[in-house]
Design a protein around this motif. Structure first.
Motif, PDB file in Angstrom:
ATOM      1  N   ALA A   1       0.837  -1.208   0.000  1.00  0.00           N
ATOM      2  CA  ALA A   1       0.000   0.000   0.000  1.00  0.00           C
ATOM      3  C   ALA A   1       0.864   1.246   0.000  1.00  0.00           C
ATOM      4  N   THR A   2       0.493   2.212  -0.828  1.00  0.00           N
ATOM      5  CA  THR A   2       1.232   3.478  -0.912  1.00  0.00           C
ATOM      6  C   THR A   2       0.444   4.636  -0.322  1.00  0.00           C
ATOM      7  N   SER A   3      -0.615   4.334   0.390  1.00  0.00           N
ATOM      8  CA  SER A   3      -1.365   5.381   1.074  1.00  0.00           C
ATOM      9  C   SER A   3      -2.143   4.756   2.218  1.00  0.00           C
ATOM     10  N   PHE A   4      -2.470   5.563   3.216  1.00  0.00           N
ATOM     11  CA  PHE A   4      -3.270   5.102   4.345  1.00  0.00           C
ATOM     12  C   PHE A   4      -4.612   4.574   3.854  1.00  0.00           C
ATOM     13  N   LYS A   5      -5.182   5.274   2.886  1.00  0.00           N
ATOM     14  CA  LYS A   5      -6.465   4.866   2.312  1.00  0.00           C
ATOM     15  C   LYS A   5      -6.376   3.498   1.638  1.00  0.00           C
TER      16      LYS A   5
ATOM     17  N   ASP B   1       5.964   6.812  -5.196  1.00  0.00           N
ATOM     18  CA  ASP B   1       5.427   5.557  -4.683  1.00  0.00           C
ATOM     19  C   ASP B   1       6.306   4.973  -3.585  1.00  0.00           C
ATOM     20  N   VAL B   2       7.625   5.039  -3.762  1.00  0.00           N
ATOM     21  CA  VAL B   2       8.538   4.517  -2.746  1.00  0.00           C
ATOM     22  C   VAL B   2       8.397   5.319  -1.451  1.00  0.00           C
ATOM     23  N   ILE B   3       8.387   6.633  -1.595  1.00  0.00           N
ATOM     24  CA  ILE B   3       8.262   7.489  -0.409  1.00  0.00           C
ATOM     25  C   ILE B   3       6.939   7.246   0.318  1.00  0.00           C
ATOM     26  N   THR B   4       5.862   7.168  -0.442  1.00  0.00           N
ATOM     27  CA  THR B   4       4.550   6.977   0.185  1.00  0.00           C
ATOM     28  C   THR B   4       4.399   5.573   0.755  1.00  0.00           C
ATOM     29  N   TRP B   5       5.068   4.566   0.141  1.00  0.00           N
ATOM     30  CA  TRP B   5       5.016   3.215   0.719  1.00  0.00           C
ATOM     31  C   TRP B   5       5.693   3.203   2.085  1.00  0.00           C
ATOM     32  N   VAL B   6       6.883   3.762   2.163  1.00  0.00           N
ATOM     33  CA  VAL B   6       7.591   3.812   3.441  1.00  0.00           C
ATOM     34  C   VAL B   6       6.777   4.602   4.472  1.00  0.00           C
ATOM     35  N   SER B   7       6.247   5.736   4.061  1.00  0.00           N
ATOM     36  CA  SER B   7       5.468   6.569   4.973  1.00  0.00           C
ATOM     37  C   SER B   7       4.221   5.842   5.460  1.00  0.00           C
ATOM     38  N   THR B   8       3.572   5.138   4.543  1.00  0.00           N
ATOM     39  CA  THR B   8       2.348   4.418   4.909  1.00  0.00           C
ATOM     40  C   THR B   8       2.641   3.313   5.908  1.00  0.00           C
ATOM     41  N   GLN B   9       3.683   2.530   5.662  1.00  0.00           N
ATOM     42  CA  GLN B   9       4.005   1.430   6.564  1.00  0.00           C
ATOM     43  C   GLN B   9       4.374   1.945   7.954  1.00  0.00           C
ATOM     44  N   ILE B  10       5.137   3.025   8.013  1.00  0.00           N
ATOM     45  CA  ILE B  10       5.489   3.599   9.312  1.00  0.00           C
ATOM     46  C   ILE B  10       4.245   4.132  10.015  1.00  0.00           C
TER      47      ILE B  10
END
Length: 507
Positions: free
Chosen positions: A333-337, A417-426
């Protein structure tokens, strides 16, 4: 041993197996009953097929088998399922349809909460094993969903309903047998998933396949036969997924317990990046437990012939009508949504239908608070879902204001996508820690060790980045939509037939 730390209210017949595998007896009972339900589902599809058996017989068998499994797992506590269903059915029958849905909602959720309070604060605080309130959570979803569907079907005109509500609307009051069968059938009594009443009745009566033999453009798919499609391939694939998830969970969940990142002095003294990595791995090791339970429940329904959702382009049948998760979409997932959209799908649909669509003020906050109440009375649930409100609003603000700047080239899109994946997982790991540890003290210690950094960042993002209101977004999307289809009514499963399984982006 694990078998000595958790009491079991159900049958003790499998106690030797529990001691052999060193797992709590109630968990062993649950798995064995689900495997029994899987075999029974195959028999139900083959020997009680709608072409051979009346809907009455199918309702009776499904209900009796469901009560048997409930008694085996939970003993006399299974009577709560009957009491909750009986109370709300009485309300449906003796109360006017104008307000029946509100009364059913309050009584069903109130009874569930009362049982959760009793179990948590009187009998067994912190019990992670299967318990009788788990099935009641699913029954509560079904009771409240059906109440709203009957209200829509009997009190509103078709032109006043959204497309999804038209599909879900129930035009006649169910009989007591139909009501009990829907709530307590053996396919979903232990682990769900929730399904719409119309879909369940279509399955029982054998009409569920008919309108799904057509493509979305109304033309018949020449690759698809008009006989009942076989779920064999999907059931085998889902059972293989279950086996893999169970193996991963049993192997890794004890290696990376979440408590260590909060309580262990060695881990709390580690560099911040190491703590983040450990937290991610600990949460990653927990998810296969849910993957196992929900995928097995989905396979049971499919084995009985329930869950057919049309055909793929290559003519192969789809069996994801009531699927509860998409594992790859969750892990990448690349977003909280996107994470929420693919995790516990049927519960999110329930929240959307009974709360988000109908709440006139602050629907996102109301939906998260309802989810917290439905999950239980542990303080950790409320900390998680209140945090989730801020995470969702912040993620929405970032997406609306930042994403378009990265769509100019594929390279920039991949970086985004990479940035948002890392951000989402954290963000997910950070948010759900209280959900796992349950208590207030350890949860606040964890957040304090992170200096509440994500909470503060979310507040700043929400204040700094403008986002249109829901009504403005819906109006814009309706104007851009080709057939003026409501944006909340885009199909979750990309099905050919239904606006039933849909999900608002913000839910």
């Amino acid at each position: 041993m694990a078998t000595e730390t958790t009491s079991c209210t159900g049958s003790t017949l499998l106690q030797p197996i529990s001691e052999m595998v060193d797992l709590p007896l109630d968990q062993v009972n649950f798995v064995v009953c689900q495997l029994f339900a899987l075999l029974t589902a195959c028999w139900f599809r083959l020997y009680l097929h709608p072409s051979k058996t009346s809907p009455f017989i199918r309702h009776v068998v499904a209900t009796l088998l469901g009560f048997y499994l409930a008694l085996f797992c939970f003993g006399w506590y299974a009577l709560h399922f009957l009491v909750q269903s009986g109370l709300t059915y009485g309300i449906m029958i003796f109360t006017g349809v104008e307000h029946m849905h509100r009364y059913c909602f309050v009584v069903a959720l109130g009874y569930l909460t009362l049982c959760q309070i009793t179990r948590v604060y009187v009998f067994d605080y912190g019990m992670y094993s299967a318990d009788f309130t788990g099935p009641m959570m699913v029954i509560t979803q079904k009771i409240t969903s059906l109440a709203f569907e009957i209200h829509d079907g009997l009190t509103k005109k078709m032109e006043h309903l959204k497309p999804s509500q038209k599909y879900l609307a129930v035009r006649k009051m169910p009989s007591l047998l139909e009501y009990l069968s829907y709530n307590c059938n053996f396919l979903g009594i232990l682990a769900g998933p929730t399904c719409s009443y119309n879909d369940y009745i279509a399955f029982i009566e054998g009409t569920g396949y008919q309108h799904k033999h057509l493509e979305s453009n109304g033309k018949e798919n020449g690759k698809c036969k008009q006989s009942d499609p076989s779920p064999k391939r999907d059931v085998i694939l889902k059972l293989g997924t279950c086996a893999l998830c169970l193996m991963v969970y049993l192997t890794f969940h004890r290696i990376c317990p979440v408590d260590r990142v909060i309580e262990d002095p060695y881990f709390t003294s580690q560099p911040f990046l190491m703590r983040v990595l450990y937290l991610y791995l600990s949460m990653l090791s927990l998810r296969p437990k849910y993957y196992f339970v929900w995928t097995l429940a989905d396979a049971i329904n499919n084995a009985a012939g329930f869950g057919f959702n049309g055909y793929n382009k290559d003519g192969s049948p789809k069996w994801d009508l009531i699927s509860n998760l998409r594992i790859l979409d969750i892990e990448f997932a690349t977003s909280f949504k996107m994470f929420i959209d693919n995790w516990n799908i049927q519960t999110a649909l329930w929240l959307k239908r009974v709360c988000y669509e109908r709440c006139p003020y602050h629907p996102t906050a109301a939906t998260f608070l309802l989810s917290a109440m439905w999950h239980g009375v542990y303080p950790g649930y409320y900390l998680t879902f209140i945090s989730g409100i801020f995470m969702t609003l912040a993620a929405r603000a970032v997406r609306h204001n930042v994403r378009q700047h990265f769509l100019g080239s594929s390279t920039h899109k991949h970086i985004y996508d990479v940035i948002t994946w890392v951000s989402t997982q954290i963000a997910i790991c950070y948010t759900v820690v209280p959900f796992v540890v349950l208590a207030v003290g350890p949860s606040l210690r964890f957040y304090w060790s992170w200096y509440f950094c994500l909470h503060l960042a979310c507040v700043l993002l929400v204040l700094a980045l403008p986002v249109k209101s829901r009504s403005s977004r819906e109006k814009t999307q309706e104007q851009q939509s080709p057939a003026h289809i409501h944006p909340a009514d885009q199909s979750v499963h990309s099905s050919t037939d239904s606006n039933c399984n849909q999900k608002e982006k913000s839910t």
